[in-house]
Design a protein around this motif. Structure first.
Motif, short mmCIF file in Angstrom:
data_model
loop_
_atom_site.label_atom_id
_atom_site.label_comp_id
_atom_site.label_asym_id
_atom_site.label_seq_id
_atom_site.Cartn_x
_atom_site.Cartn_y
_atom_site.Cartn_z
N GLN A 57 -6.82 -11.75 -2.69
CA GLN A 57 -7.93 -11.10 -2.01
C GLN A 57 -7.10 -10.94 -0.05
O GLN A 57 -6.82 -12.38 -0.07
CB GLN A 57 -9.19 -11.41 -1.84
N GLY A 58 -7.64 -9.95 0.04
CA GLY A 58 -6.69 -10.27 1.13
C GLY A 58 -7.00 -8.54 2.20
O GLY A 58 -7.53 -8.21 1.64
N CYS A 59 -6.75 -9.18 3.46
CA CYS A 59 -6.64 -7.78 4.96
C CYS A 59 -5.82 -7.29 5.10
O CYS A 59 -4.96 -8.70 5.34
CB CYS A 59 -8.56 -7.78 5.56
N SER A 60 -6.06 -5.96 5.75
CA SER A 60 -4.61 -5.38 6.57
C SER A 60 -5.01 -4.39 7.14
O SER A 60 -5.75 -3.78 7.14
CB SER A 60 -2.98 -5.37 5.48
N ASN A 61 -4.92 -4.07 9.13
CA ASN A 61 -5.09 -3.19 9.79
C ASN A 61 -3.77 -1.93 8.67
O ASN A 61 -3.05 -2.67 8.24
CB ASN A 61 -4.80 -3.67 10.80
N PHE A 62 -4.23 -0.53 8.67
CA PHE A 62 -3.70 -0.05 8.35
C PHE A 62 -3.59 1.33 9.46
O PHE A 62 -5.02 1.68 10.03
CB PHE A 62 -3.72 1.13 7.20
N LEU B 24 1.20 -1.29 -0.02
CA LEU B 24 -0.17 -0.11 0.15
C LEU B 24 1.09 1.60 -0.17
O LEU B 24 1.90 1.15 0.87
CB LEU B 24 -0.76 0.28 0.75
N VAL B 25 0.63 2.32 -0.77
CA VAL B 25 1.24 3.36 -0.40
C VAL B 25 0.08 4.94 -0.88
O VAL B 25 -0.75 4.88 -1.19
CB VAL B 25 1.83 3.86 -2.36
N LEU B 26 0.56 5.63 0.66
CA LEU B 26 -0.74 6.73 -0.51
C LEU B 26 0.23 8.12 -0.93
O LEU B 26 1.26 8.22 -0.98
CB LEU B 26 -0.32 7.31 1.40
N TYR B 27 -0.94 8.38 -1.36
CA TYR B 27 -0.63 9.30 -2.29
C TYR B 27 -1.71 10.42 -1.97
O TYR B 27 -2.83 10.81 -1.35
CB TYR B 27 -0.70 9.20 -4.25
N LEU B 28 -0.88 11.97 -2.74
CA LEU B 28 -1.73 12.73 -2.48
C LEU B 28 -3.31 13.00 -3.55
O LEU B 28 -2.59 12.58 -4.74
CB LEU B 28 -1.23 14.14 -2.50
N ASN C 232 6.58 4.80 4.67
CA ASN C 232 6.17 4.30 5.47
C ASN C 232 4.54 5.69 6.46
O ASN C 232 6.01 5.80 7.70
CB ASN C 232 7.76 4.48 6.14
N VAL C 233 3.94 5.63 6.12
CA VAL C 233 3.03 5.93 6.70
C VAL C 233 1.45 5.25 7.12
O VAL C 233 0.24 6.15 7.80
CB VAL C 233 2.83 7.55 6.36
N GLY D 113 -0.20 -0.97 8.24
CA GLY D 113 -0.76 -1.68 6.47
C GLY D 113 1.05 -0.98 5.38
O GLY D 113 0.76 -0.67 3.87
N ASN D 114 1.83 -1.02 6.38
CA ASN D 114 3.25 -0.27 5.47
C ASN D 114 3.74 -1.79 4.88
O ASN D 114 4.91 -2.61 4.57
CB ASN D 114 4.56 0.57 6.71
N SER D 115 3.38 -3.04 5.61
CA SER D 115 3.99 -4.88 5.70
C SER D 115 3.13 -4.70 4.10
O SER D 115 2.40 -4.41 4.08
CB SER D 115 3.38 -4.99 6.52
#
Length: 293
Positions: free
Chosen positions: A148-153, A121-125, A134-135, A139-141
């Motif tokens: 399909q799947g899920c993750s905390n963030f 996962l990557v955070l974009y403006l 790493n923000v 979810g940085n992992s």
């Protein structure tokens, strides 16, 4: 004495019919005799039977085909690969708001044939190629290797409030799978003081909400280690009876918390409008176990 076996009788069936007869009146015409002969002709009867059987078989095949045609859309849907999707649990499509610093869950689904790894996962403006590294907390992992799947963030409070989107990408190539957009905002909640007596403690809670998002119904919840809300108050009146007339975006309140039957102490949560999701969680620095709580 001689015993004679009783005669055996059989039901008359087409399979054991030897011949058919037609009783004609005396003096019948040649045409009548010809018609009766044709009606009783074995070849005619066989052809009629075969035609009837063929028609019944055709009708049965048509019915089977109709049933198969009816399930074709369902079979196609079952065999079709899912559309790519990236979803945040609890995100309101009409007001997609994510509170920074609060842990949430994000889930993805992509076509199995398009699945490649590693995924991340990557955070974009929003509307930009600017991204942050790493923000996203957990979810940085790397994301699950399956399609399909899920993750905390959690979005870091170190970035500015504003519009963003999270992209699911192939971490090695940067190839994009799918995105989800939202507005990220920040609120704060802190336990600024705590004093202890035998059966109760006095805690001071300070909060800050974005002015544009604050409401008179904002509440602070006191939650035990089992997740049960044991106490709460409106930030607008520091009470439970009725909210104040105006929102109080920034403030503090001292109140008592009592030792309960559930060990582990308490956490303090800020809930906009008194509802989920929470906007902030106070850092839990109070040594509850030291006090036997």
């Amino acid at each position: 004495m001689t015993f004679r076996a009783p005669p055996r009788y059989y039901n008359l069936q087409d399979s054991n019919t030897i011949s058919f007869f037609t009783v004609l009146p005396s003096g019948c015409s040649a045409e009548g005799r010809a018609a009766a002969q044709l009606a009783n002709d074995p070849a005619t009867l066989l052809n009629g039977s075969l035609s009837a059987a063929a028609a019944a078989e055709a009708a049965q095949l048509d019915a089977m085909k109709a049933r198969l045609d009816a399930v074709q859309p369902l079979l196609a849907a079952l065999l079709a690969e899912p559309e790519p999707a990236l979803t945040i649990a609890g995100l309101d499509p009409a007001n997609p708001l994510v509170w920074m610093g609060v842990q949430g869950q994000i889930c993805f689904r992509i076509p199995a044939s398009a699945n490649t790894n590693p995924k991340g996962l990557v955070l974009y403006l929003a509307d930009s190629t600017t991204y942050y590294v790493n923000v996203l907390g957990a979810g940085n992992s790397p994301m699950p290797a399956d399609y399909q799947g899920c993750s905390n963030f959690s979005v870091s409070k170190g970035v500015a409030a504003g519009k963003y989107f999270i992209a699911l990408e192939n971490s090695a190539t940067g190839s994009l799978f799918v995105t989800v957009g939202f507005f990220a905002d920040k609120a704060s909640l802190a336990c600024t003081a705590f004093s202890y007596a035998t059966t109760f403690g006095t805690v001071t809670i300070a909060w800050t909400m974005p002015v544009a998002r604050a409401s008179a119904n904002d509440t602070v919840w006191v939650v035990n280690s089992r997740g049960t809300v044991v106490n709460w108050f409106y930030t607008s009146c520091k009470c439970q009876k009725a909210p104040g007339a105006l929102a109080v975006p920034t403030g503090s309140f001292s109140f008592r918390v009592f030792k309960g039957t559930v060990p582990g102490g308490y956490v303090f949560e800020l809930h906009p409008g008194g509802l989920d999701p929470m906007a902030a969680l106070a850092p839990n620095w109070i040594p509850w176990a030291k006090f036997g709580w």
